[in-house]
Write a protein that holds these residues in place. Structure first.
Motif, PDB file in Angstrom:
ATOM      1  N   LEU A   1      -6.098   0.949   0.748  1.00 42.47           N
ATOM      2  CA  LEU A   1      -6.047   0.045   1.900  1.00 42.47           C
ATOM      3  C   LEU A   1      -5.668  -1.373   1.462  1.00 42.47           C
ATOM      4  CD1 LEU A   1      -9.193   1.260   3.878  1.00 42.47           C
ATOM      5  CD2 LEU A   1      -6.818   1.407   4.659  1.00 42.47           C
ATOM      6  N   ALA A   2      -6.318  -1.847   0.413  1.00 41.54           N
ATOM      7  CA  ALA A   2      -6.057  -3.215  -0.049  1.00 41.54           C
ATOM      8  C   ALA A   2      -4.634  -3.366  -0.578  1.00 41.54           C
ATOM      9  CB  ALA A   2      -7.075  -3.594  -1.116  1.00 41.54           C
ATOM     10  N   GLU A   3      -4.186  -2.394  -1.370  1.00 42.33           N
ATOM     11  CA  GLU A   3      -2.843  -2.477  -1.947  1.00 42.33           C
ATOM     12  C   GLU A   3      -1.760  -2.285  -0.879  1.00 42.33           C
ATOM     13  OE1 GLU A   3      -1.804  -3.304  -5.109  1.00 42.33           O
ATOM     14  OE2 GLU A   3      -3.892  -3.960  -5.174  1.00 42.33           O
ATOM     15  N   SER A   4      -2.051  -1.467   0.127  1.00 45.10           N
ATOM     16  CA  SER A   4      -1.094  -1.282   1.219  1.00 45.10           C
ATOM     17  C   SER A   4      -0.920  -2.576   2.009  1.00 45.10           C
ATOM     18  CB  SER A   4      -1.559  -0.161   2.146  1.00 45.10           C
ATOM     19  OG  SER A   4      -1.532   1.089   1.487  1.00 45.10           O
ATOM     20  N   ALA A   5      -2.027  -3.265   2.251  1.00 47.51           N
ATOM     21  CA  ALA A   5      -1.949  -4.543   2.971  1.00 47.51           C
ATOM     22  C   ALA A   5      -1.148  -5.558   2.162  1.00 47.51           C
ATOM     23  CB  ALA A   5      -3.350  -5.063   3.259  1.00 47.51           C
ATOM     24  N   ARG A   6      -1.390  -5.585   0.852  1.00 47.82           N
ATOM     25  CA  ARG A   6      -0.631  -6.514  -0.001  1.00 47.82           C
ATOM     26  C   ARG A   6       0.851  -6.186   0.042  1.00 47.82           C
ATOM     27  NH1 ARG A   6       2.078  -6.097  -4.128  1.00 47.82           N
ATOM     28  NH2 ARG A   6       1.397  -3.941  -4.488  1.00 47.82           N
ATOM     29  N   LEU A   7       1.202  -4.901  -0.086  1.00 48.82           N
ATOM     30  CA  LEU A   7       2.603  -4.487  -0.078  1.00 48.82           C
ATOM     31  C   LEU A   7       3.266  -4.839   1.256  1.00 48.82           C
ATOM     32  CD1 LEU A   7       5.057  -2.947  -1.210  1.00 48.82           C
ATOM     33  CD2 LEU A   7       4.015  -0.834  -0.331  1.00 48.82           C
ATOM     34  N   ALA A   8       2.604  -4.514   2.358  1.00 49.99           N
ATOM     35  CA  ALA A   8       3.188  -4.780   3.672  1.00 49.99           C
ATOM     36  C   ALA A   8       3.440  -6.267   3.875  1.00 49.99           C
ATOM     37  CB  ALA A   8       2.270  -4.236   4.762  1.00 49.99           C
ATOM     38  N   ARG A   9       2.489  -7.071   3.485  1.00 54.52           N
ATOM     39  CA  ARG A   9       2.648  -8.516   3.703  1.00 54.52           C
ATOM     40  C   ARG A   9       3.669  -9.116   2.756  1.00 54.52           C
ATOM     41  NH1 ARG A   9      -3.647  -8.255   5.276  1.00 54.52           N
ATOM     42  NH2 ARG A   9      -3.261  -8.075   7.523  1.00 54.52           N
ATOM     43  N   ASP A  10       3.775  -8.570   1.545  1.00 61.02           N
ATOM     44  CA  ASP A  10       4.830  -9.019   0.640  1.00 61.02           C
ATOM     45  C   ASP A  10       6.212  -8.707   1.204  1.00 61.02           C
ATOM     46  OD1 ASP A  10       3.028 -10.022  -1.171  1.00 61.02           O
ATOM     47  OD2 ASP A  10       3.201  -8.363  -2.602  1.00 61.02           O
ATOM     48  N   LYS A  11       6.314  -7.558   1.879  1.00 63.71           N
ATOM     49  CA  LYS A  11       7.604  -7.099   2.400  1.00 63.71           C
ATOM     50  C   LYS A  11       7.869  -7.575   3.835  1.00 63.71           C
ATOM     51  CE  LYS A  11       9.166  -4.474  -1.003  1.00 63.71           C
ATOM     52  NZ  LYS A  11      10.514  -4.678  -1.598  1.00 63.71           N
ATOM     53  N   GLY A  12       6.865  -8.160   4.464  1.00 65.95           N
ATOM     54  CA  GLY A  12       7.049  -8.644   5.824  1.00 65.95           C
ATOM     55  C   GLY A  12       7.115  -7.546   6.869  1.00 65.95           C
ATOM     56  N   VAL A  13       6.358  -6.455   6.647  1.00 65.60           N
ATOM     57  CA  VAL A  13       6.314  -5.365   7.626  1.00 65.60           C
ATOM     58  C   VAL A  13       4.885  -5.228   8.150  1.00 65.60           C
ATOM     59  CG1 VAL A  13       8.230  -4.175   6.498  1.00 65.60           C
ATOM     60  CG2 VAL A  13       5.879  -3.538   5.908  1.00 65.60           C
ATOM     61  N   ARG A  14       4.730  -4.394   9.168  1.00 68.42           N
ATOM     62  CA  ARG A  14       3.443  -4.282   9.834  1.00 68.42           C
ATOM     63  C   ARG A  14       2.575  -3.192   9.235  1.00 68.42           C
ATOM     64  NH1 ARG A  14       3.762  -7.645  14.003  1.00 68.42           N
ATOM     65  NH2 ARG A  14       2.014  -6.882  15.243  1.00 68.42           N
ATOM     66  N   LEU A  15       1.282  -3.227   9.621  1.00 67.92           N
ATOM     67  CA  LEU A  15       0.277  -2.284   9.133  1.00 67.92           C
ATOM     68  C   LEU A  15      -0.286  -1.474  10.293  1.00 67.92           C
ATOM     69  CD1 LEU A  15      -1.634  -4.724   6.774  1.00 67.92           C
ATOM     70  CD2 LEU A  15      -0.627  -2.558   6.019  1.00 67.92           C
ATOM     71  N   HIS A  16      -0.556  -0.203  10.022  1.00 69.95           N
ATOM     72  CA  HIS A  16      -1.076   0.687  11.067  1.00 69.95           C
ATOM     73  C   HIS A  16      -2.020   1.708  10.439  1.00 69.95           C
ATOM     74  CE1 HIS A  16      -1.261   2.907  14.768  1.00 69.95           C
ATOM     75  NE2 HIS A  16      -0.641   3.964  14.286  1.00 69.95           N
ATOM     76  N   THR A  17      -3.058   2.086  11.164  1.00 71.41           N
ATOM     77  CA  THR A  17      -3.943   3.171  10.746  1.00 71.41           C
ATOM     78  C   THR A  17      -4.751   3.635  11.945  1.00 71.41           C
ATOM     79  OG1 THR A  17      -5.508   3.899   9.037  1.00 71.41           O
ATOM     80  CG2 THR A  17      -5.949   1.773  10.078  1.00 71.41           C
ATOM     81  N   HIS A  18      -5.512   4.727  11.748  1.00 67.70           N
ATOM     82  CA  HIS A  18      -6.478   5.183  12.750  1.00 67.70           C
ATOM     83  C   HIS A  18      -7.781   4.424  12.558  1.00 67.70           C
ATOM     84  CE1 HIS A  18      -3.898   8.798  12.046  1.00 67.70           C
ATOM     85  NE2 HIS A  18      -4.023   8.947  13.353  1.00 67.70           N
ATOM     86  N   LEU A  19      -8.493   4.208  13.660  1.00 63.18           N
ATOM     87  CA  LEU A  19      -9.797   3.553  13.523  1.00 63.18           C
ATOM     88  C   LEU A  19     -10.719   3.910  14.690  1.00 63.18           C
ATOM     89  CD1 LEU A  19     -11.084   1.437  11.502  1.00 63.18           C
ATOM     90  CD2 LEU A  19     -10.933  -0.141  13.414  1.00 63.18           C
ATOM     91  N   ALA A  20     -11.970   4.188  14.330  1.00 67.49           N
ATOM     92  CA  ALA A  20     -13.057   4.360  15.312  1.00 67.49           C
ATOM     93  C   ALA A  20     -12.696   5.377  16.386  1.00 67.49           C
ATOM     94  CB  ALA A  20     -13.419   3.007  15.930  1.00 67.49           C
ATOM     95  N   GLU A  21     -12.116   6.492  15.950  1.00 68.38           N
ATOM     96  CA  GLU A  21     -11.703   7.509  16.923  1.00 68.38           C
ATOM     97  C   GLU A  21     -12.882   8.331  17.418  1.00 68.38           C
ATOM     98  OE1 GLU A  21      -8.384  11.105  17.391  1.00 68.38           O
ATOM     99  OE2 GLU A  21      -8.499   9.951  15.526  1.00 68.38           O
ATOM    100  N   THR A  22     -13.824   8.635  16.532  1.00 62.09           N
ATOM    101  CA  THR A  22     -14.958   9.492  16.903  1.00 62.09           C
ATOM    102  C   THR A  22     -16.265   8.937  16.340  1.00 62.09           C
ATOM    103  OG1 THR A  22     -14.848  10.876  14.907  1.00 62.09           O
ATOM    104  CG2 THR A  22     -13.440  11.514  16.771  1.00 62.09           C
ATOM    105  N   LEU A  23     -17.361   9.427  16.871  1.00 57.53           N
ATOM    106  CA  LEU A  23     -18.673   9.066  16.327  1.00 57.53           C
ATOM    107  C   LEU A  23     -18.853   9.633  14.930  1.00 57.53           C
ATOM    108  CD1 LEU A  23     -20.913   9.493  19.507  1.00 57.53           C
ATOM    109  CD2 LEU A  23     -20.316   7.351  18.342  1.00 57.53           C
ATOM    110  N   ASP A  24     -18.226  10.794  14.647  1.00 59.28           N
ATOM    111  CA  ASP A  24     -18.269  11.352  13.285  1.00 59.28           C
ATOM    112  C   ASP A  24     -17.712  10.350  12.281  1.00 59.28           C
ATOM    113  OD1 ASP A  24     -19.306  13.755  14.169  1.00 59.28           O
ATOM    114  OD2 ASP A  24     -17.377  14.797  14.214  1.00 59.28           O
ATOM    115  N   GLU A  25     -16.627   9.679  12.659  1.00 60.32           N
ATOM    116  CA  GLU A  25     -16.030   8.691  11.764  1.00 60.32           C
ATOM    117  C   GLU A  25     -16.993   7.532  11.513  1.00 60.32           C
ATOM    118  OE1 GLU A  25     -12.510   5.338  11.798  1.00 60.32           O
ATOM    119  OE2 GLU A  25     -12.178   7.164  12.960  1.00 60.32           O
TER     120      GLU A  25
END
Length: 447
Positions: free
Chosen positions: A208-232
């Motif tokens: 997660l941390a390295e992906s954020a660094r890479l995306a911001r270095d390259k000027g692109v956006r970030l996406h993921t799943h979050l808080a979809e279920t109570l199991d998560e």
């Protein structure tokens, strides 16, 4: 091209019953009431039509077209645990067929811009990312593919089996290569790439941390799943001692360059934090209902000022869901939970257009009908039976999806008379069915 006699909803403000839209090349040059002056331009009589911006799909898994109708009564974790195995056998041929059918289906439901979150890359199965990009080029929609990833398998406390995850170095190298090869940041771009580790329960903190660094270095956006279920939430609290949103915030994963899928189970502090950080949310009401995940706090997010778009999610958890149909799903589910004033027809339309554009960082180019913006336009037939409803936006949002008279992407016709014209419509359907048969055959051989 001059589109006239339509009920034009700009979404950004004005509406023009019997209005016009003028298109020159790939841009809108004028929007207004009445008949437009013009010489030799093609005139499109849109009488009986509602003209809206093209719809923006903010979350998808196109490869899942090949695995629809499976695990029909399971929770998210049960559904994933069953499907990881057949998904591990998919190849570029399957992705090509599934993506062609999935994008064709989206176009037929008024979608002009779509994301895709592809996070499974079985070794030795061809270039899956390239396959879906080529499918989008054929169908003719604006495409924002997200190079997804998983590096936390069962042996590390994650949900996916170890054989479907990649190592960190491979993920980062392949993601950077995908950005360098495909991402087009230019105005009017048809193709932009985002960085998208799969979810807090399938990736490591380091990824997660390295992906954020890479995306911001390259000027692109970030996406993921979050808080979809109570199991998560239970999983994240047990593993990290925080809610999913708190965990992502602690890694620097909230911000105006981030949009998150689902966000069903948010606490009041999470809603406030997403709005403060200008983090977007992709609301997928049909998928959330199909998996019994819950109803997202969309009306609260909008009230707080957060960007919210709509998404159909993967076809394996939202079989044959049209993007236009998600307006009604969102509208009715918010009202079922929070009352009849929770969400209006025009708010639902805004989520499907300008809200989605904000999630993708393209609100300056798409999402509303304004001079200077890209000519991504949908013409919906709201005459006939629907003419009994005086407000065409209500007819569109409250009722079943109306026929699509025409769909323009950058001024180019993609759907005409409710029929896809870029790829033969029946052929797109056959490719999707072929992808399903091939996946089932490969899965049976392996499993």
């Amino acid at each position: 091209m001059i589109i006239e006699n339509a009920h034009v909803v700009t979404v950004s403000g004005d509406e023009y019953p019997g209005g016009h839209i003028v298109v020159d090349g790939d841009r809108i040059t004028a929007v207004g009431p009445g008949r437009a002056p013009g010489g030799d331009a093609e005139r499109v009589d849109a009488g009986g039509c509602l003209a809206t911006p093209g719809l923006v799909n903010t979350h998808h898994h196109l490869y899942q077209w090949a695995s629809q109708g499976m695990v029909t009564d399971g929770t998210l974790f049960e559904w994933l645990s069953t499907l990881y195995k057949p998904w591990s056998t998919m190849d570029a041929e399957i992705v090509a067929g599934a993506a062609t059918a999935g994008l064709a289906w989206l176009a037929k439901s008024g979608c002009t811009t779509s994301t895709d979150h592809h996070y499974l890359f079985p070794a030795g199965r061809g270039d899956l990312f390239a396959a879906e990009i080529e499918a989008a080029r054929e169908v003719g929609v604006r495409f924002h593919p997200c190079r997804g990833s998983m590096d936390r398998g069962e042996s590390q406390g994650g949900l996916p089996p170890d054989e479907v995850v990649e190592d960190l170095d491979t993920i980062l190298a392949e993601t950077e290569a995908a950005i360098d090869r495909y991402h087009d940041p230019s105005p009017g771009s048809m193709l932009r790439v985002a960085v998208a580790p799969c979810s807090p329960f399938s990736v490591t903190r380091e990824l997660l941390a390295e992906s954020a660094r890479l995306a911001r270095d390259k000027g692109v956006r970030l996406h993921t799943h979050l808080a979809e279920t109570l199991d998560e939430e239970e999983h994240t609290r047990e593993q990290f001692g925080m809610t999913p949103a708190e965990y992502m915030d602690s890694i620097g994963w909230l911000g105006p360059d981030v949009w998150l899928a689902h966000c069903v189970h948010l606490h009041d502090t999470d809603v406030k934090r997403l709005a403060e950080t200008r983090t977007g949310t992709a609301h997928c009401p049909s998928s959330n209902a199909r998996l019994g995940a819950g109803i997202a706090r969309v009306s609260h997010l909008l009230e707080a000022g957060a960007a919210v778009g709509l998404g159909v999610d993967g076809p394996a958890s939202a079989e044959l869901v049209p993007l236009a149909g998600e307006l009604r799903q969102a509208l009715y589910m918010q009202r079922a939970r929070y009352g009849p004033a929770a969400l209006t027809a025009r708010q639902a339309l805004e989520m499907a257009t300008l809200g989605g554009a904000r999630c993708l960082g393209r609100e300056d180019e798409i999402g509303s009908l304004e001079p200077g913006k890209l000519a991504d336009i949908a013409l919906w037939e709201v005459d006939g039976f629907r003419a009994a409803i005086d407000d065409p936006v209500v007819a569109f949002a409250f009722g079943p999806v109306p026929p699509l008279r025409r769909l323009l992407v950058g001024g180019r016709t993609v759907v005409d008379a409710d029929t896809l014209v870029t790829v033969p419509q029946d052929e797109a359907g056959r490719r999707g069915a072929g992808a399903h048969r091939r996946l089932m055959r490969l899965a049976e051989e392996v499993l």
